[in-house]
Structures are given as C-alpha cells and as structure tokens.
Motif scaffolding. Structure first.
Motif, PDB file in Angstrom:
ATOM      1  N   GLY A 216      35.277  11.862  -1.479  1.00 35.50           N
ATOM      2  CA  GLY A 216      33.987  12.094  -2.127  1.00 35.50           C
ATOM      3  C   GLY A 216      33.164  13.236  -1.590  1.00 35.50           C
ATOM      4  O   GLY A 216      31.945  13.269  -1.795  1.00 35.50           O
ATOM      5  N   LEU A 217      33.795  14.204  -0.921  1.00 37.76           N
ATOM      6  CA  LEU A 217      33.050  15.353  -0.413  1.00 37.76           C
ATOM      7  C   LEU A 217      32.908  16.409  -1.495  1.00 37.76           C
ATOM      8  O   LEU A 217      33.708  16.480  -2.429  1.00 37.76           O
ATOM      9  N   SER A 218      31.916  17.264  -1.351  1.00 37.53           N
ATOM     10  CA  SER A 218      31.652  18.299  -2.345  1.00 37.53           C
ATOM     11  C   SER A 218      32.730  19.372  -2.332  1.00 37.53           C
ATOM     12  O   SER A 218      33.541  19.453  -1.409  1.00 37.53           O
ATOM     13  N   GLY A 219      32.700  20.220  -3.365  1.00 36.46           N
ATOM     14  CA  GLY A 219      33.667  21.300  -3.426  1.00 36.46           C
ATOM     15  C   GLY A 219      33.581  22.232  -2.240  1.00 36.46           C
ATOM     16  O   GLY A 219      34.595  22.640  -1.674  1.00 36.46           O
ATOM     17  N   ALA A 220      32.354  22.561  -1.813  1.00 32.42           N
ATOM     18  CA  ALA A 220      32.172  23.469  -0.683  1.00 32.42           C
ATOM     19  C   ALA A 220      32.700  22.859   0.609  1.00 32.42           C
ATOM     20  O   ALA A 220      33.351  23.542   1.415  1.00 32.42           O
ATOM     21  N   ASP A 221      32.451  21.562   0.809  1.00 36.73           N
ATOM     22  CA  ASP A 221      32.961  20.896   2.010  1.00 36.73           C
ATOM     23  C   ASP A 221      34.485  20.804   1.976  1.00 36.73           C
ATOM     24  O   ASP A 221      35.162  20.963   2.994  1.00 36.73           O
ATOM     25  N   GLY A 222      35.024  20.542   0.791  1.00 37.44           N
ATOM     26  CA  GLY A 222      36.474  20.454   0.654  1.00 37.44           C
ATOM     27  C   GLY A 222      37.153  21.779   0.937  1.00 37.44           C
ATOM     28  O   GLY A 222      38.194  21.829   1.604  1.00 37.44           O
ATOM     29  N   LEU A 223      36.566  22.856   0.443  1.00 36.38           N
ATOM     30  CA  LEU A 223      37.127  24.184   0.701  1.00 36.38           C
ATOM     31  C   LEU A 223      37.077  24.501   2.191  1.00 36.38           C
ATOM     32  O   LEU A 223      38.004  25.096   2.743  1.00 36.38           O
ATOM     33  N   CYS A 224      35.997  24.097   2.842  1.00 40.94           N
ATOM     34  CA  CYS A 224      35.875  24.317   4.286  1.00 40.94           C
ATOM     35  C   CYS A 224      36.973  23.574   5.040  1.00 40.94           C
ATOM     36  O   CYS A 224      37.650  24.153   5.894  1.00 40.94           O
ATOM     37  N   ILE A 225      37.155  22.294   4.746  1.00 36.53           N
ATOM     38  CA  ILE A 225      38.166  21.495   5.438  1.00 36.53           C
ATOM     39  C   ILE A 225      39.557  22.060   5.165  1.00 36.53           C
ATOM     40  O   ILE A 225      40.427  22.095   6.044  1.00 36.53           O
ATOM     41  N   SER A 226      39.786  22.539   3.946  1.00 40.89           N
ATOM     42  CA  SER A 226      41.063  23.163   3.586  1.00 40.89           C
ATOM     43  C   SER A 226      41.367  24.355   4.487  1.00 40.89           C
ATOM     44  O   SER A 226      42.465  24.471   5.050  1.00 40.89           O
ATOM     45  N   VAL A 227      40.397  25.236   4.642  1.00 40.01           N
ATOM     46  CA  VAL A 227      40.597  26.430   5.471  1.00 40.01           C
ATOM     47  C   VAL A 227      40.728  26.058   6.944  1.00 40.01           C
ATOM     48  O   VAL A 227      41.577  26.598   7.661  1.00 40.01           O
ATOM     49  N   GLU A 228      39.899  25.124   7.403  1.00 36.11           N
ATOM     50  CA  GLU A 228      39.959  24.717   8.807  1.00 36.11           C
ATOM     51  C   GLU A 228      41.324  24.130   9.153  1.00 36.11           C
ATOM     52  O   GLU A 228      41.830  24.301  10.260  1.00 36.11           O
ATOM     53  N   MET A 229      41.933  23.430   8.215  1.00 41.23           N
ATOM     54  CA  MET A 229      43.274  22.875   8.449  1.00 41.23           C
ATOM     55  C   MET A 229      44.330  23.972   8.457  1.00 41.23           C
ATOM     56  O   MET A 229      45.266  23.940   9.246  1.00 41.23           O
ATOM     57  N   ALA A 230      44.184  24.918   7.539  1.00 35.87           N
ATOM     58  CA  ALA A 230      45.240  25.917   7.341  1.00 35.87           C
ATOM     59  C   ALA A 230      45.215  27.043   8.363  1.00 35.87           C
ATOM     60  O   ALA A 230      46.245  27.674   8.619  1.00 35.87           O
TER      61      ALA A 230
ATOM     62  N   LEU B 111      41.841  28.669  -4.714  1.00 31.76           N
ATOM     63  CA  LEU B 111      41.137  27.403  -4.528  1.00 31.76           C
ATOM     64  C   LEU B 111      39.669  27.519  -4.914  1.00 31.76           C
ATOM     65  O   LEU B 111      39.080  26.582  -5.448  1.00 31.76           O
ATOM     66  N   ARG B 112      39.073  28.673  -4.636  1.00 27.96           N
ATOM     67  CA  ARG B 112      37.673  28.874  -5.009  1.00 27.96           C
ATOM     68  C   ARG B 112      37.510  28.839  -6.523  1.00 27.96           C
ATOM     69  O   ARG B 112      36.552  28.264  -7.055  1.00 27.96           O
ATOM     70  N   LEU B 113      38.442  29.447  -7.235  1.00 30.23           N
ATOM     71  CA  LEU B 113      38.382  29.440  -8.693  1.00 30.23           C
ATOM     72  C   LEU B 113      38.538  28.028  -9.259  1.00 30.23           C
ATOM     73  O   LEU B 113      37.898  27.667 -10.263  1.00 30.23           O
ATOM     74  N   ILE B 114      39.390  27.212  -8.603  1.00 28.92           N
ATOM     75  CA  ILE B 114      39.673  25.879  -9.118  1.00 28.92           C
ATOM     76  C   ILE B 114      38.610  24.861  -8.704  1.00 28.92           C
ATOM     77  O   ILE B 114      38.133  24.066  -9.511  1.00 28.92           O
ATOM     78  N   PHE B 115      38.242  24.904  -7.405  1.00 27.36           N
ATOM     79  CA  PHE B 115      37.396  23.845  -6.856  1.00 27.36           C
ATOM     80  C   PHE B 115      35.993  24.309  -6.447  1.00 27.36           C
ATOM     81  O   PHE B 115      35.159  23.483  -6.090  1.00 27.36           O
ATOM     82  N   GLY B 116      35.746  25.586  -6.458  1.00 29.46           N
ATOM     83  CA  GLY B 116      34.501  26.091  -5.904  1.00 29.46           C
ATOM     84  C   GLY B 116      33.245  25.613  -6.630  1.00 29.46           C
ATOM     85  O   GLY B 116      32.172  25.590  -6.044  1.00 29.46           O
ATOM     86  N   LYS B 117      33.358  25.226  -7.879  1.00 34.02           N
ATOM     87  CA  LYS B 117      32.168  24.827  -8.637  1.00 34.02           C
ATOM     88  C   LYS B 117      32.106  23.313  -8.858  1.00 34.02           C
ATOM     89  O   LYS B 117      31.323  22.836  -9.676  1.00 34.02           O
ATOM     90  N   THR B 118      32.948  22.598  -8.125  1.00 35.71           N
ATOM     91  CA  THR B 118      32.964  21.133  -8.320  1.00 35.71           C
ATOM     92  C   THR B 118      32.337  20.437  -7.149  1.00 35.71           C
ATOM     93  O   THR B 118      32.126  21.027  -6.119  1.00 35.71           O
TER      94      THR B 118
END
Length: 286
Positions: free
Chosen positions: A220-234, A279-286
């Motif tokens: 249930g995290l926001s798109g911005a938080d999800g993108l952050c966690i994605s990059v931090e993992m990768a 990922l920004r194009l897909i999830f950045g606005k969600t």
C-alpha cells in the motif's frame, strides 16, 4: 601495500560524502515513515540476498565469483541510489533515510552474511574469517565517516552547502578509479567470465527493480515510495563490495571476489538508467 591503504581510505571518503549530505532529520524519518522504511529495510536486508542467492545457484559461476555476487548483494546502495531515485521520480527523502539507516545497519549484517556465504560457496577452500574483525573494519571505514559527515553538516551547514558538490565529485572519481583497479587486477578472470557474470548481474538488477515496486504496491505504498524502494534494492554499493572482498581474502591487492562488484559498477547504469525511466512511466503517477 598501496592498495591496502588506498582502498579503505577511498571508501572512507566516499562514505564521508554520503554522511555530508545527511541531516539528523533523515534518520528521524524512521519514525515518521515507519511502513515505508521498514519495507525498504526488509527488502534490502532479506529479499535482495535471497534473490541473489537463487540467481547464483542457478548459474555455473566459479565459487569465487559466486561469493563475490553475494558480497555485492549484502552491500547497501550509496550516494548513487539517491541520484537515481530522483531521476526515477521516487521519494528522495525516503531514499536518503534508507541509505543512511541501512549503511549503518550493514556493519552488523554484512560480516555475518559474508561469513555464511564464504563457507557455503568455498567450502574447504574458504579462508579463515574473523567476522568480528570484518565488522570492526567496516565500522571504521563506513559508519565512522558517515557520522563525521553528518556532524560536520550539523555544526557547519553553510560550509557543507558550499562544498557538498565538490566532495561528491571526489567520491565519484574515487569510485571510478576503484572499479577500474579491480577489473585491471583481475583482467584475465574478468574476460573469461564476463559473458556469464554480466547477464547475472544485469538480471539481478532488473528483477530487483520490478520486485521493489511490486512489493511496495502490495503493502500500500505510494508510487513515489515504491520507485524509491525499487532503486534502493537495485543499486548496490560496488565500492563497499570491493573493499569487503579484500577483507575476506585478507591479502594484499584486489581478489577475484571483487570482480562482480567491479563489473556491477558498470552494468548497474546500463540496466538502472533505462529501467527507472520505464518504471517512472508506468508507476510514477500512481
């Protein structure tokens, strides 16, 4: 002898640059953003090594390189992850907090996980490890410089604002030099295994980018938080991986265990830069 001194010193400067960009408020977000921070920590400390272990187990890498991939997987992202998080449209504040917290936590987690991985992949050929010594070395060359950087910014914020970009540039140059040195020192092994090693590292990068966003959305995290966690993992700390590899070998020079981290220092940009745009194009606005 030069490398034994230069490599830890270079890593210490890089970690100082990380701390130099932090404030005490960055650590305070652990309490104001508990779900996002806890998710990011668990994904990096637990899920990331598990994914790396599965990929390595399915490969035919030599034991030394397999261990090197695992060492890399244990090393949290550095200043690069925050830059790429911003590019991805993720939460930079969360990225900075995760980087700070997990970098300090790694002093405890990395030595233990490296000790297990060394026994698992090298077996009877494993060097005798002093896990406590590795932890102490990591504390001196990672945690202490970060704390010094944070304190310096606290007591002299104006000075920090003026020189932060210069310190970051020095850190970037040192990163490039360390990666180049690690590849040069193990050039024959690199050439022999790059065809297998590079796809594994790039695959690891891609899987973690997608997994980070997917899990963040699941909790249930926001798109911005999800993108952050994605990059931090990768995005892992290749410099720390090279340094830890040297601690495992306990020998002069840069060992074969450092090759995956050095290769990753190149491949992470090949995968992550286009990956974060998608990922920004897909999830950045969600």
């Amino acid at each position: 002898m030069l490398l034994e001194v230069a490599l830890p010193l270079a890593l210490a400067i890089i970690m100082f640059s990380l701390g130099f960009g932090l404030t005490f408020a960055d650590f305070g977000r652990v309490f104001s953003l508990p779900r996002a921070v806890i998710t990011g920590i668990l994904m990096q400390v637990i899920a990331l090594p598990v994914v790396a272990f599965v990929l390595v187990s399915l490969s035919d890498l030599p034991p030394g390189l397999a261990l090197g991939v695992m060492i890399l997987a244990f090393c949290p992202g550095g200043v690069t992850s925050s830059m790429l998080t911003k590019l991805a449209g993720g939460s930079v504040a969360l990225s900075i907090t995760l980087t700070a917290v997990i970098s300090l936590l790694s002093v405890l987690t990395v030595p233990v996980l490296v000790g297990w991985s060394t026994d698992h992949f090298l077996g009877s050929a494993a060097p005798e490890l002093n896990v406590t010594a590795i932890g102490m070395n990591m504390f001196v060359i990672t945690a202490v410089p970060v704390v010094i950087g944070v304190l310096l910014r606290f007591v002299a914020p104006g000075f920090a604002d003026r020189f932060e970009s210069k310190v970051s540039l020095v850190a970037l140059v040192l990163f490039v030099i360390i990666v180049a040195a690690a590849l040069t020192a193990n050039w024959t092994m690199f050439i022999s295994n790059v065809g297998t090693l590079a796809p594994i590292l790039m695959g690891l990068n891609a899987v973690l980018l997608v997994l980070g966003v997917a899990v963040a959305r699941l909790v249930g995290l926001s798109g911005a938080d999800g993108l952050c966690i994605s990059v931090e993992m990768a995005v892992q700390n290749a410099t720390l991986g090279i340094a830890v590899a040297g601690m495992v070998a306990a020998a002069a020079g840069i060992p074969e265990y450092a090759v995956p981290s050095a290769v990753y220092g190149i491949t992470m940009f090949v995968v992550t830069l286009p990956g974060v745009v998608v990922l920004r194009l897909i999830f950045g606005k969600t």
